[in-house]
Design a protein around this motif. Sequence first.
Motif, mmCIF file in Angstrom:
data_model
loop_
_atom_site.group_PDB
_atom_site.id
_atom_site.type_symbol
_atom_site.label_atom_id
_atom_site.label_comp_id
_atom_site.label_asym_id
_atom_site.label_seq_id
_atom_site.Cartn_x
_atom_site.Cartn_y
_atom_site.Cartn_z
ATOM 1 N N ARG A 154 0.797 -1.229 0.000
ATOM 2 C CA ARG A 154 0.000 0.000 0.000
ATOM 3 C C ARG A 154 0.834 1.286 0.000
ATOM 4 O O ARG A 154 0.498 2.220 -0.723
ATOM 5 C CB ARG A 154 -0.957 -0.018 1.206
ATOM 6 C CG ARG A 154 -2.076 1.033 1.134
ATOM 7 C CD ARG A 154 -2.981 0.873 2.355
ATOM 8 N NE ARG A 154 -4.123 1.751 2.370
ATOM 9 C CZ ARG A 154 -5.374 1.383 2.100
ATOM 10 N NH1 ARG A 154 -5.624 0.136 1.740
ATOM 11 N NH2 ARG A 154 -6.368 2.243 2.190
ATOM 12 N N PRO A 155 1.941 1.373 0.762
ATOM 13 C CA PRO A 155 2.717 2.625 0.741
ATOM 14 C C PRO A 155 3.294 2.968 -0.629
ATOM 15 O O PRO A 155 3.674 4.115 -0.855
ATOM 16 C CB PRO A 155 3.835 2.364 1.760
ATOM 17 C CG PRO A 155 3.301 1.305 2.652
ATOM 18 C CD PRO A 155 2.468 0.428 1.779
ATOM 19 N N LEU A 156 3.358 1.996 -1.530
ATOM 20 C CA LEU A 156 3.904 2.256 -2.860
ATOM 21 C C LEU A 156 2.819 2.227 -3.926
ATOM 22 O O LEU A 156 3.063 1.920 -5.087
ATOM 23 C CB LEU A 156 4.996 1.230 -3.180
ATOM 24 C CG LEU A 156 6.229 1.317 -2.283
ATOM 25 C CD1 LEU A 156 7.221 0.217 -2.622
ATOM 26 C CD2 LEU A 156 6.900 2.676 -2.397
ATOM 27 N N THR A 157 1.594 2.571 -3.516
ATOM 28 C CA THR A 157 0.480 2.717 -4.446
ATOM 29 C C THR A 157 -0.171 4.071 -4.200
ATOM 30 O O THR A 157 0.135 4.765 -3.215
ATOM 31 C CB THR A 157 -0.585 1.618 -4.250
ATOM 32 O OG1 THR A 157 -1.332 1.881 -3.049
ATOM 33 C CG2 THR A 157 0.041 0.240 -4.171
ATOM 34 N N THR A 158 -1.103 4.437 -5.057
ATOM 35 C CA THR A 158 -1.809 5.703 -4.867
ATOM 36 C C THR A 158 -2.864 5.612 -3.767
ATOM 37 O O THR A 158 -3.579 6.583 -3.527
ATOM 38 C CB THR A 158 -2.472 6.170 -6.180
ATOM 39 O OG1 THR A 158 -3.439 5.212 -6.599
ATOM 40 C CG2 THR A 158 -1.437 6.373 -7.268
#
Length: 830
Positions: A154-158
């Motif tokens: 999640r931290p590397l998605t929008t």
Amino acid sequence: MTGKVRTSVRVEGVVQGVGFRPFVYSLATRLGLAGWVGNDADGVFAEVEGPAAGVQDFLAALVRDAPPLAQVERVTAQPIAPDGRAGFAIVSSQPVPSDPVGRRRTLVSADTATCADCLRELADPADRRFGYPFINCTNCGPRFTIVCDVPYDRPLTTMAGFAMCDACRAEYDDPANRRFHAQPVCCPACGPRLRLVDATGTDLVTPAAESPPAHPDPGRQRPPHRPGVPSAHPDPGGHRPPHQPGVPSAHPDPGRQRPPHQPGTGVGHADSPLAGAVQVLQNGQVLAVKGLGGYHLAVDARSQAAAARLRAAKHREDKPFAVMVPDLAAARDLCQVDELAESLLTSARRPIVLLPRRAGAASEIADAVAPGNRQLGIMLPYTPLHHLLLRGFPHPMVLTSGNVSDEPIAYRDDDALARLGGLADGFLIHDRPIHIRTDDSVVRPFRGRPAVLRRSRGYAPEPLAVRSRFARPVLACGAELKNTFCLGREQHAFLSQHIGDLENYETLRSFTEGIEHFQRLFDVTPELVAHDLHPEYLSTKYALDLPGADLVGVQHHHAHVASCLADNDEDGPVIGVAFDGTGFGPDGTIWGGEFLLADLASAERAGCLGGLPMPGGAAAIRQPWRMAAVYLDAAFPGALPDGLAVAARNSASWADLLAMARRGVNSPLTSSAGRLFDAVAALLGVRDTINYEGQAAVELEQLARVAGMPSGYPARITPGPPFTVAGSDLVRAAAEDLLAGQPPDVISARFHRGVADLIVAGCDLLRESSGLGTVALSGGVFQNLLLLGTVTGLLEGAGFRVLTHSRVPPNDGGISLGQAVVAAARDRAR
């Protein structure tokens, strides 16, 4: 620890974002195994410990019982020493290696249509996600369009800025839950929200049950920056610029918990954004909808006025629109849907599927939707938002890309409002950013298997396996029109989503940014860069400007044939028939009606259509009557027969144009099959000028009488090498039939059969001289189903083995794959 073994496991393929870790957790727990599982930049890693038989069952089930969206390519296992620790856990993902030689093998999943379980919850008034347009789980939802980097967390998605509420967090952390480690998980209390706004960003509907929207990042939203990882989303700590009046909300305050979802705020609530959007459609107006990969423009497909207004606003005079229908039954009402078409329509990829219209169904769709076309592009809803819209508006709905003709699809909110403000009456937007714009894919059934015409959403960025590995990393830059690019690494070819025609700055920027994104996601630093031979293609210029890589120029039609070989997992050699509109030849002329003897590494021009001038160069593409003039001049040298309407319609310019062509002034020679189709289309009065690429040929195919196809027109073949085929013979025969009173639909059918016959005759000649019995058909002309079906049947009847495209487009969208495998083959042969 007696009798126990421990094994280190590595799983590669599309195994992130598809529920693979929870699957491994449940599998290991069921088998009574201890250990752990996690994600890293190479895929999924695990260690399992227990009885040897249980470990063997575990390894077998990893592939056999993998989640539906997973694509397991390789499982490697290595015995290690048991450590005796009990329990099984999902451990934290490992970051991208800081070591510059560290490689990522993670394969990112494509965006996936809403699954049946989520649809049931969406329709259940007792469910807390009832009517929530962003419902998703491990088995469905956004993937590629929201991924900023790997590993897929999640931290590397929008979704990085949307803090999960307690209820969502409990599901996310529960191994028994369908949303266990589903990265986009959210609900009405903590996830993205809808708004209905006008072109200034002003709310058209403000539901009383919902609180005011949070402040946006008015520019392009980016995640928290990490050293060595390009920034891609806002800082979830909330350091954002102040709200700008008139700019729609683009992201929430992640620290704020929203009020629970209120029953009735879905599509049926009079004051909801969804209800307002439905009203826009019911009023016959244009609705802009933010989808997975960009904005669409929607209108009532039954309304002639609405469809015509949309055409005028988009400057799209004739090209067919796609139509979204609520369900399979509605698709069957409009089109002939066989078993294969049904599987394509209902697949998790949810492409646009080109299907024959049903007789008598014309009244269901306005003429302006697909004027003069016997086919419709049909798709089913693939996001929860689409499902909710079509529950409120249960009718066929035009859903076309959110752009003006020749521009790329809009995907950022501010850009969409600016570019589409004059087209749409309302904007149904939300505050989940799109990281990568991605158009809808287009496919059709052909001879029992799917044939992709545009490979984009639902397919990209999943790789194509290649027969021979890439010895060095490759970047292939593709063609100018229908551009895609391709990265090759080891056994994978990563074909990009559809980029479009590289004719403006915005599309070129999408091309360059896309290459950078793919290189980062798949950790590819190209050592070989393949490009087209045309020196003025922007993709070629991009390649020539890249430092530090070996350049490989690949002739356009060789790339077409190589693409067909790679599509069919073949190396050649074959007889390659590459028929298209244009491609730069090594002799400086414009090729496009080519017979090649080719394998992946090399190609020899063994035959072609006879060359004729293109008066005015590119103008001859836009104005097919020009090609009719030069073909008729060749067919009737010095004595054009009276009574040809095409000459009368263009009499003011006819003589001057022929004088220019005969002198070779601004009239490059071409062997293009596309230009031959243009000439016959203009001769028959189908079209003297076009509004989109290939229009004349498309409408000529639509004109043809398909029942009981008559015999074809003959064409002389002059021996070579290379042999040449007199396309002017077909034009002469068509003109004589026209003057004799034959109906245009019969003439079109005879012309199509004549082209098929000349292809078979050329292949027969090459089989005699080369001994080759396999033919690869490629190029945009083979998007013509009438020609493709006829040629394939005739070639097979003559004893040939025929390769056609299935996984990648026959048009220029497949060129980059061909370039990549050619570059790799030449590299291996050094």
